[in-house]
Design a protein around this motif. Structure first.
Motif, PDB file in Angstrom:
ATOM      1  N   LYS A 175       0.839  -1.209   0.000  1.00 22.29           N
ATOM      2  CA  LYS A 175       0.000   0.000   0.000  1.00 22.29           C
ATOM      3  C   LYS A 175       0.864   1.244   0.000  1.00 22.29           C
ATOM      4  O   LYS A 175       2.020   1.228   0.386  1.00 22.29           O
ATOM      5  N   TYR A 195     -15.617  -7.780   2.864  1.00 26.96           N
ATOM      6  CA  TYR A 195     -16.754  -7.095   2.256  1.00 26.96           C
ATOM      7  C   TYR A 195     -17.945  -8.043   2.225  1.00 26.96           C
ATOM      8  O   TYR A 195     -17.816  -9.182   1.778  1.00 26.96           O
ATOM      9  N   ALA A 249     -19.733   0.737   2.136  1.00 27.85           N
ATOM     10  CA  ALA A 249     -19.409   1.055   0.749  1.00 27.85           C
ATOM     11  C   ALA A 249     -20.706   1.062  -0.054  1.00 27.85           C
ATOM     12  O   ALA A 249     -21.648   0.339   0.271  1.00 27.85           O
ATOM     13  N   VAL A 307     -16.612   4.724  -0.118  1.00 22.93           N
ATOM     14  CA  VAL A 307     -16.487   4.085   1.188  1.00 22.93           C
ATOM     15  C   VAL A 307     -16.441   5.154   2.270  1.00 22.93           C
ATOM     16  O   VAL A 307     -15.773   6.178   2.120  1.00 22.93           O
ATOM     17  N   SER A 320     -15.563   8.316   0.346  1.00 19.35           N
ATOM     18  CA  SER A 320     -14.293   8.484  -0.362  1.00 19.35           C
ATOM     19  C   SER A 320     -14.249   7.505  -1.520  1.00 19.35           C
ATOM     20  O   SER A 320     -14.813   6.419  -1.449  1.00 19.35           O
ATOM     21  N   TYR A 369     -13.257   4.575  -3.889  1.00 20.38           N
ATOM     22  CA  TYR A 369     -12.654   3.243  -3.778  1.00 20.38           C
ATOM     23  C   TYR A 369     -12.821   2.632  -5.156  1.00 20.38           C
ATOM     24  O   TYR A 369     -13.894   2.129  -5.491  1.00 20.38           O
ATOM     25  N   TRP A 370     -11.794   2.762  -5.972  1.00 17.74           N
ATOM     26  CA  TRP A 370     -11.882   2.351  -7.358  1.00 17.74           C
ATOM     27  C   TRP A 370     -11.092   1.066  -7.581  1.00 17.74           C
ATOM     28  O   TRP A 370      -9.887   1.016  -7.343  1.00 17.74           O
ATOM     29  N   VAL A 416      -6.479  -1.458  -6.062  1.00 19.17           N
ATOM     30  CA  VAL A 416      -7.469  -0.444  -5.701  1.00 19.17           C
ATOM     31  C   VAL A 416      -6.788   0.914  -5.585  1.00 19.17           C
ATOM     32  O   VAL A 416      -5.661   1.017  -5.094  1.00 19.17           O
ATOM     33  N   SER A 466      -7.576   5.248  -4.638  1.00 18.91           N
ATOM     34  CA  SER A 466      -8.465   6.277  -4.095  1.00 18.91           C
ATOM     35  C   SER A 466      -7.722   7.601  -4.120  1.00 18.91           C
ATOM     36  O   SER A 466      -6.505   7.644  -3.882  1.00 18.91           O
ATOM     37  N   TYR A 487      -4.257   7.126  -2.314  1.00 20.99           N
ATOM     38  CA  TYR A 487      -4.083   5.838  -1.669  1.00 20.99           C
ATOM     39  C   TYR A 487      -4.073   4.782  -2.766  1.00 20.99           C
ATOM     40  O   TYR A 487      -4.761   4.926  -3.772  1.00 20.99           O
TER      41      TYR A 487
END
Length: 183
Positions: free
Chosen positions: A48, A63, A90, A103, A112, A114-115, A127, A129, A141
């Protein structure tokens, strides 16, 4: 002008623990034909960009679809000898573009981005953001997630290459410790 400067100064401590860049957020391509139901379940954080609220090890996200159509997001990490949980929600903002989710972890904060840039649903998810701050800079992110706790190096390299090809700078990306975790 003075209020904008004050707001900017208030954001400096928050931003210092994140990855920020000048200018507006990029708009990377997302997973075509994204299937939310196949995406649900447990994902382990492999790598990350720095996130102030993720300082532990054994980080994972779960999730699950709720009856009202929203998605329960349950993040966990082991930090300071404790398992710490964060529950959020989400939502699919546009059914025509389901890979671009929103999310939120608080009733008081907006959703925010979350792609999901890519996923095979079985091993890898990448992912991204990004939040624009006064059109001056953005906070971004990025996560490489895996269904297993560990991914082959070439799979991680593929995820990083995809992010870089979308203009996302990974100089601060780091691996998440996934050893010594309780299963």
């Amino acid at each position: 002008m003075m209020s904008s400067l004050y707001l900017l100064l208030m954001l400096v401590p928050l931003v210092s623990a994140q990855t920020y860049r000048w200018g507006p957020c990029p708009t990377p391509k997302v997973q075509p034909n994204f299937n939310l139901e196949k995406y649900l379940g447990r994902w382990y954080e492999i790598e990350k960009l720095p996130v102030s609220y993720e300082r532990g090890k054994c980080i994972e996200a779960n999730y699950a679809l709720r009856k009202d159509g929203t998605i329960q997001v349950l993040n966990s990490q082991f930090y300071k000898n404790k398992t710490r949980l964060a529950e959020g929600t989400a939502v699919v903002r546009d059914p025509r573009d389901p890979a671009r989710l929103g999310v939120s972890f608080s009733y008081f904060s907006p959703y925010s981005p979350y792609w999901v840039l890519t996923t095979d649903y079985e091993s890898l998810s990448v992912v991204y953001s990004c939040t624009d701050v006064l059109h001056i800079f953005h906070v971004e992110y990025a996560w490489i997630l895996g269904r297993p706790r560990f991914l082959p190096a070439e799979t991680v390299s593929y995820g990083k290459e995809l992010l870089m090809n979308e203009g996302i700078n990974l100089y601060r990306m780091k691996a998440t410790v996934q050893t010594g975790c309780k299963d």
